[in-house]
Design a protein around this motif. Structure first.
Motif, PDB file in Angstrom:
ATOM      1  N   ILE A 141      42.244  43.991  50.462  1.00 57.86           N
ATOM      2  CA  ILE A 141      40.801  44.184  50.378  1.00 57.86           C
ATOM      3  C   ILE A 141      40.541  45.364  49.445  1.00 57.86           C
ATOM      4  O   ILE A 141      40.885  46.496  49.754  1.00 57.86           O
ATOM      5  CB  ILE A 141      40.192  44.448  51.761  1.00 57.86           C
ATOM      6  CG1 ILE A 141      40.512  43.282  52.687  1.00 57.86           C
ATOM      7  CG2 ILE A 141      38.695  44.670  51.656  1.00 57.86           C
ATOM      8  CD1 ILE A 141      40.326  43.556  54.140  1.00 57.86           C
ATOM      9  N   ALA A 142      39.964  45.069  48.299  1.00 58.19           N
ATOM     10  CA  ALA A 142      39.739  46.100  47.286  1.00 58.19           C
ATOM     11  C   ALA A 142      38.599  47.022  47.683  1.00 58.19           C
ATOM     12  O   ALA A 142      37.605  46.588  48.246  1.00 58.19           O
ATOM     13  CB  ALA A 142      39.437  45.455  45.941  1.00 58.19           C
ATOM     14  N   ILE A 143      38.776  48.293  47.397  1.00 56.14           N
ATOM     15  CA  ILE A 143      37.731  49.295  47.580  1.00 56.14           C
ATOM     16  C   ILE A 143      37.270  49.671  46.177  1.00 56.14           C
ATOM     17  O   ILE A 143      38.071  50.087  45.346  1.00 56.14           O
ATOM     18  CB  ILE A 143      38.271  50.546  48.313  1.00 56.14           C
ATOM     19  CG1 ILE A 143      38.819  50.192  49.695  1.00 56.14           C
ATOM     20  CG2 ILE A 143      37.199  51.621  48.411  1.00 56.14           C
ATOM     21  CD1 ILE A 143      37.786  49.715  50.684  1.00 56.14           C
ATOM     22  N   ALA A 144      35.991  49.509  45.908  1.00 53.15           N
ATOM     23  CA  ALA A 144      35.468  49.804  44.570  1.00 53.15           C
ATOM     24  C   ALA A 144      34.048  50.327  44.676  1.00 53.15           C
ATOM     25  O   ALA A 144      33.281  49.884  45.520  1.00 53.15           O
ATOM     26  CB  ALA A 144      35.478  48.543  43.710  1.00 53.15           C
ATOM     27  N   ILE A 145      33.737  51.284  43.835  1.00 53.81           N
ATOM     28  CA  ILE A 145      32.386  51.830  43.775  1.00 53.81           C
ATOM     29  C   ILE A 145      31.840  51.504  42.397  1.00 53.81           C
ATOM     30  O   ILE A 145      32.450  51.833  41.384  1.00 53.81           O
ATOM     31  CB  ILE A 145      32.396  53.355  44.001  1.00 53.81           C
ATOM     32  CG1 ILE A 145      32.934  53.675  45.388  1.00 53.81           C
ATOM     33  CG2 ILE A 145      31.003  53.931  43.807  1.00 53.81           C
ATOM     34  CD1 ILE A 145      33.170  55.124  45.652  1.00 53.81           C
ATOM     35  N   LEU A 146      30.706  50.830  42.373  1.00 52.58           N
ATOM     36  CA  LEU A 146      30.080  50.489  41.108  1.00 52.58           C
ATOM     37  C   LEU A 146      29.218  51.649  40.655  1.00 52.58           C
ATOM     38  O   LEU A 146      28.382  52.146  41.420  1.00 52.58           O
ATOM     39  CB  LEU A 146      29.233  49.224  41.254  1.00 52.58           C
ATOM     40  CG  LEU A 146      30.007  47.968  41.655  1.00 52.58           C
ATOM     41  CD1 LEU A 146      29.036  46.822  41.902  1.00 52.58           C
ATOM     42  CD2 LEU A 146      31.024  47.604  40.602  1.00 52.58           C
ATOM     43  N   ALA A 147      29.410  52.071  39.432  1.00 49.13           N
ATOM     44  CA  ALA A 147      28.623  53.178  38.885  1.00 49.13           C
ATOM     45  C   ALA A 147      27.230  52.686  38.514  1.00 49.13           C
ATOM     46  O   ALA A 147      27.046  51.564  38.063  1.00 49.13           O
ATOM     47  CB  ALA A 147      29.321  53.757  37.666  1.00 49.13           C
TER      48      ALA A 147
END
Length: 153
Positions: A141-147
């Motif tokens: 499960i990828a953890i990503a923050i969109l700028a």
């Protein structure tokens, strides 16, 4: 935004962060009674979607903290407002899903314990959130923050 003063923007962001934290806390499952033999009923046991839910909670909280830091660096958010966002995020960590799947249970417990500590240690909380993020990645499960536009990333 044109026509909105900085204090109104600041408190709007703090209110948004607090509302997000409270919403995530409300999504955590309540304690359920055990059956007669001491085991949990099948419908309350952690299932395959629970890992995605826990990791989604972590992702939302990390994003709120990251955006507050960016806004502070840009001068859009005052230091006391950043502290308020950080405290709201830490409260979110303290209430992150109690009944985590076994592959995330140890990391969730460590994050909750760090966030519930008195006094809170931001370094320990950061280490615990990174450990949970790594466990999420290992679970696929990828953890990503969109700028946001102009935030970089």
């Amino acid at each position: 935004m044109p026509g909105i003063s900085r204090p109104n923007q600041t408190w709007g962001l703090v209110t948004l962060a607090l509302a997000t934290t409270l919403t995530l806390a409300a999504c955590a499952p309540a304690a359920t009674p055990e059956s007669q033999d001491g085991t949990e009923p099948a419908e309350t046991q952690a299932g395959p979607t629970d890992a995605a839910f826990v990791c989604g909670q972590l992702n939302a909280l990390e994003a709120a903290l990251w955006r507050a830091t960016i806004d502070e660096q840009k001068g859009v958010l005052a230091g006391d407002a950043v502290d308020a966002v950080q405290n709201s995020v830490f409260d979110g960590y303290a209430t992150i899903m109690e009944r985590a799947p076994s592959d995330l249970g140890k990391e969730v417990a460590a994050l909750r314990e760090s966030a519930e500590a008195d006094p809170r240690d931001p370094g320990a909380i950061e280490d615990a959130s990174r450990a949970l993020g790594s466990a999420c990645e290992e679970a696929g499960i990828a953890i990503a923050i969109l700028a946001r536009p102009g935030d970089g990333g």
